[in-house]
Structure formats: structure tokens, C-alpha cells
Design a protein around this motif. Structure first.
Motif, PDB file in Angstrom:
ATOM      1  N   ALA A  24       0.830  -1.205   0.000  1.00 21.85           N
ATOM      2  CA  ALA A  24       0.000   0.000   0.000  1.00 21.85           C
ATOM      3  C   ALA A  24       0.865   1.256   0.000  1.00 21.85           C
ATOM      4  N   ILE A  25       1.952   1.233   0.763  1.00 20.35           N
ATOM      5  CA  ILE A  25       2.851   2.384   0.828  1.00 20.35           C
ATOM      6  C   ILE A  25       3.592   2.564  -0.492  1.00 20.35           C
ATOM      7  N   ARG A  26       3.929   1.475  -1.134  1.00 18.16           N
ATOM      8  CA  ARG A  26       4.643   1.503  -2.407  1.00 18.16           C
ATOM      9  C   ARG A  26       3.756   1.934  -3.566  1.00 18.16           C
ATOM     10  N   ALA A  27       2.466   1.664  -3.500  1.00 20.30           N
ATOM     11  CA  ALA A  27       1.570   1.827  -4.645  1.00 20.30           C
ATOM     12  C   ALA A  27       1.617   3.212  -5.286  1.00 20.30           C
ATOM     13  N   PRO A  28       1.574   4.310  -4.539  1.00 26.02           N
ATOM     14  CA  PRO A  28       1.621   5.625  -5.204  1.00 26.02           C
ATOM     15  C   PRO A  28       2.881   5.837  -6.034  1.00 26.02           C
ATOM     16  N   LEU A  29       3.994   5.256  -5.608  1.00 28.93           N
ATOM     17  CA  LEU A  29       5.239   5.424  -6.348  1.00 28.93           C
ATOM     18  C   LEU A  29       5.183   4.738  -7.707  1.00 28.93           C
ATOM     19  N   LEU A  30       4.380   3.684  -7.809  1.00 30.85           N
ATOM     20  CA  LEU A  30       4.272   2.954  -9.065  1.00 30.85           C
ATOM     21  C   LEU A  30       3.571   3.783 -10.136  1.00 30.85           C
ATOM     22  N   ASP A  31       2.844   4.815  -9.707  1.00 33.07           N
ATOM     23  CA  ASP A  31       2.136   5.679 -10.651  1.00 33.07           C
ATOM     24  C   ASP A  31       2.957   6.894 -11.074  1.00 33.07           C
ATOM     25  N   ALA A  32       4.218   6.950 -10.670  1.00 34.88           N
ATOM     26  CA  ALA A  32       5.039   8.138 -10.928  1.00 34.88           C
ATOM     27  C   ALA A  32       5.683   8.129 -12.303  1.00 34.88           C
ATOM     28  N   GLY A  33       5.533   7.035 -13.060  1.00 35.06           N
ATOM     29  CA  GLY A  33       6.170   6.949 -14.366  1.00 35.06           C
ATOM     30  C   GLY A  33       7.677   6.861 -14.288  1.00 35.06           C
ATOM     31  N   ALA A  34       8.177   6.223 -13.245  1.00 30.59           N
ATOM     32  CA  ALA A  34       9.617   6.131 -13.013  1.00 30.59           C
ATOM     33  C   ALA A  34      10.113   4.714 -13.259  1.00 30.59           C
ATOM     34  N   VAL A  35      11.355   4.607 -13.711  1.00 26.67           N
ATOM     35  CA  VAL A  35      11.995   3.314 -13.966  1.00 26.67           C
ATOM     36  C   VAL A  35      12.631   2.814 -12.671  1.00 26.67           C
ATOM     37  N   LEU A  36      12.341   1.578 -12.304  1.00 25.17           N
ATOM     38  CA  LEU A  36      12.943   1.009 -11.099  1.00 25.17           C
ATOM     39  C   LEU A  36      14.440   0.852 -11.312  1.00 25.17           C
ATOM     40  N   THR A  37      15.217   1.313 -10.354  1.00 25.63           N
ATOM     41  CA  THR A  37      16.664   1.272 -10.476  1.00 25.63           C
ATOM     42  C   THR A  37      17.276   0.903  -9.146  1.00 25.63           C
ATOM     43  N   ASP A  38      18.564   0.628  -9.164  1.00 20.17           N
ATOM     44  CA  ASP A  38      19.314   0.364  -7.943  1.00 20.17           C
ATOM     45  C   ASP A  38      20.586   1.199  -8.026  1.00 20.17           C
ATOM     46  N   ALA A  39      21.292   1.302  -6.955  1.00 23.51           N
ATOM     47  CA  ALA A  39      22.538   2.058  -6.928  1.00 23.51           C
ATOM     48  C   ALA A  39      23.493   1.348  -5.996  1.00 23.51           C
ATOM     49  N   PRO A  40      24.811   1.446  -6.242  1.00 20.29           N
ATOM     50  CA  PRO A  40      25.777   0.760  -5.395  1.00 20.29           C
ATOM     51  C   PRO A  40      25.629   1.125  -3.925  1.00 20.29           C
ATOM     52  N   VAL A  41      25.761   0.134  -3.060  1.00 17.42           N
ATOM     53  CA  VAL A  41      25.705   0.393  -1.628  1.00 17.42           C
ATOM     54  C   VAL A  41      26.901   1.227  -1.197  1.00 17.42           C
TER      55      VAL A  41
END
Length: 386
Positions: A24-41
């Protein structure tokens, strides 16, 4: 809450939250039109200190990099994601992330926090005020989805202070020095109290040499001087930070100080903290004789607030605080934090803002703006104790 130990350091782990709550907390972010990415720790320590300031060192989890250089575990994702975005070609685009971040707990360097962070970073050339409103609305929707009923929104703006200072029609060096002090409470207090020290002797000559150079070039010159003199700096402060301080002190010598009336005006500005519309009116009433830039920023804020309201942000729970700032020094525009009364002001549920100047500090030439936010799900979740 659980704790684990790694290499003699106690790591404070967040309490896990149920998968449906995280969804539920993640859901609004899915509507942002953004590409899921990661970054080095692992992130370069020096870069983060140059961007955020030496004051951040005590909050960073410092480790040795693969080649033995100093590095740190990512304290959040903004710089890491921006670096990855622009190194991958840059341009306009949005990045969404989800992963662990790490910070040393305020109680001491032998403790560290490991926590889940979600967020969106937007690098775009369009309407920046509209993008600001959208990011705040996405963060608000995500925070509300966690189920807490005691949320509030604190708003601020680094550029609002800059525009207010410009309205006072101060001498340019004094205005620049005062603007730089906004994120440094002790330095700002010294400005208002007229307690600004000028450099003397060798400091003054070095400061004069560095003055007028771009920050990166000034740091390089200082490093070269140290090398020629066989000097190894101690205390953990980096060349960029020392060069910045010397130049600021040189400015103090030639810029003068605020007179009592000007200092009182700045104090009155910093004391403004009210519902957004009332705060904007109070700031407008304090404007000096050169208010064109300030009026433009205030108009932008009225449009931003209208956009936030249209997107469902509960502005009746919002406060615009003129003195509000963030610890990370690369933010240069509007800022916000979403707070929970039960968690207190020091543990925001979500936070974000505009950082248009960061790409240039990363060595990137681009016409895109930069704005984003993060949310900590364990804090947003109503059943959590974090």
C-alpha cells in the motif's frame, strides 16, 4: 527492533512490516512513471562530504573501498541515483528505487541504522513548480497509505531565503555570504549578531588567492599548495571544505556586516512559521526595496500549493516554516518533510525537495531540473514502532 553486529559495529535493524502494508505504501510510487533502479551500496566518501558538508561525516557509516580508498555505505539514495542516472547518459527521466540505506545513529559512531527506503527522483525540463507539487503529493499519498492519522507536512525553501535576502538590497558580497549561511545555524547566528571574524595573516593571503575561483578549482589549488609545502591536513576536513571556509572569511573582510535593522528583518523572516497562505503573506510584508525576485518566488509557491491541493495534499495539516532546512547541503529549492506526532520531529516519515544544482556538482552539464523524495515504510506503517 533488532540489533546485529558487523565488524564490531552494532547495527540497528528496523522492525519488519506486513507485505500488504508495504504494498500500500509503495503503490503511489508505481504511478510516478519512473523506472525502477538500484545504486551501489558503497559510495565515495569524499564526494558526499563535498556535497553535504563535513557536518554529515558523523552520520556516515565509513568503510574501506575495494581499492583501499575511503567510502561509505549510502546514507540515502539521492546522490547515488543521480550519479547513476547521469553516468548512464542523463537526459530527462524518472528513477524509482527501493532498498536499504545506512546511517550512524546520533548516539555515537559505534552504532548504525539500517533501514528500508523507497523513493522517486525526477530529472526533467518541464514545469518545475508542477513537478514539485507532484512529488509532495506522491509522498503524502504514500505516507497516508501507511495508516497513521497524526501526519503533518512541513514546508520550506532555500531559494525563498535567497530571494528575501536579495530584496534587502545588501552589498553583493554580504548578500552572498548571508545566503550561504542559511544551512549553517551557528554561522547564521554569527551574521545576525554581527560576530563575523575576518581572516588574518597567512589565512588572509591564501583566501585572497582562492577568492573568485570556482569551488572545485579552489580546492585543487589548496591541495597543490599543501603538496608543495609537504603538509598533510588533519581532522578529517577536506580541501573543498577548507577552501570554502577561507573564501567565506575573506568575503567577511570586504563585505561588512548587517546593520541592526537589517538583522532584525532577517530574524523576523526566520521566525515566520504558519499555515502556508498566511506565511507567504507575512514574508511578503517583510520584503525590502528590491522585491522582484521574492515576489516571483512567492507566486511560484502559490502555484505549488494549488497544485498540491489539487493532488490531494491536506494543506490544513501543513506549515510553511521560513527557517526550515535539511542536513543534506545539496538541496537548493523547496523542501518538505512529512512527520508523525507520535514519532516526533527528528524521525520524519518522508522527506524531499529540489536540488537543481546537484548535476553540475557531479560534473554534468544538463538543462534538466532535479526533484525527488524518499519515504521510510517502517515509519509510515501505523503498526510500527520505528
Amino acid at each position: 527492533m533488532r540489533c546485529a553486529r558487523s565488524s564490531g559495529v552494532e547495527v540497528r535493524l528496523e522492525r519488519s512490516i506486513p507485505a500488504p502494508a508495504l504494498d500500500a505504501i509503495r503503490a503511489p510510487l508505481l504511478d510516478a512513471g519512473a523506472v525502477l533502479t538500484d545504486a551501489p551500496v558503497l559510495q565515495p566518501l569524499g564526494l558526499l562530504l563535498d556535497l553535504a558538508g563535513e557536518a554529515m561525516r558523523s552520520r556516515l557509516f565509513v568503510v574501506s573501498g575495494e581499492a583501499g580508498e575511503e567510502a561509505c555505505l549510502r546514507p540515502d539514495f539521492t546522490v547515488a541515483v543521480a550519479r547513476q542516472h547521469f553516468e548512464g547518459g542523463g537526459g530527462a527521466g524518472r528513477r524509482r528505487y527501493e532498498g536499504k540505506a545506512f546511517r550512524v545513529a546520533p548516539r555515537g559512531s559505534d552504532r548504525a541504522e539500517e533501514f528500508l527506503q523507497l523513493g522517486v527522483e525526477a530529472f526533467e525540463t518541464g514545469d518545475r513548480v508542477a513537478a514539485d507539487a507532484e512529488m509532495a503529493a506522491l509522498a503524502w499519498a504514500s505516507a497516508v497509505a501507511g495508516g497513521r492519522e497524526d501526519l503533518s507536512l512541513v514546508l520550506g525553501d532555500v531559494s525563498l531565503f535567497s530571494a528575501f535576502v536579495e530584496s534587502l538590497d545588501l552589498a553583493p558580497p554580504l548578500a552572498a555570504r548571508l545566503t550561504r549561511s542559511f544551512a549553517k545555524p551557528r554561522q547564521l547566528k554569527a551574521e545576525l549578531d554581527g560576530d563575523v571574524a575576518a581572516p588574518t595573516g597567512e589565512q588572509s593571503r591564501i583566501a585572497a588567492l582562492l577568492a573568485g575561483l570556482p569551488e572545485a578549482e579552489a580546492a585543487s589549488v589548496l591541495q597543490e599548495l599543501w603538496s608543495l609545502a609537504g603538509i598533510e591536513p588533519v581532522g578529517g576536513r577536506r580541501p573543498a571544505e577548507i577552501a570554502r571556509r577561507l573564501v567565506e572569511k575573506a568575503d567577511a573582510a570586504k563585505a561588512g556586516r548587517l546593520d541592526p535593522a537589517q538583522a532584525d528583518k532577517v530574524r523576523a523572516f526566520l521566525a515566520v512559521s504558519d499555515r502556508p497562505d498566511a506565511a507567504l503573506s507575512a514574508i511578503a510584508a517583510l520584503a525590502g526595496p528590491k522585491a522582484e525576485a521574492l515576489n516571483a518566488v512567492l507566486d511560484g509557491w502559490r502555484a505549488r500549493l494549488a497544485g498540491m491541493a489539487q493532488r490531494g495534499v491536506a494543506l490544513e495539516r501543513a506549515t510553511l516554516a521560513a527557517a526550515f532546512g535539511r542536513a543534506f547541503g545539496y538541496y537548493d529549492g523547496y523542501l518538505f518533510e512529512i512527520r508523525s506526532a507520535s514519532l516526533g520531529d527528528e524521525r520524519p516519515v518522508a522527506a524531499g525537495g529540489r536540488y537543481d544544482g546537484l548535476p553540475a556538482k557531479l560534473g554534468v552539464a544538463t538543462d534538466t531540473g532535479a526533484v525527488g523524495f524518499m519515504i521510510r515504510p517502517a515509519r509510515a506503517y501505523a503498526g510500527g514502532g520505528e
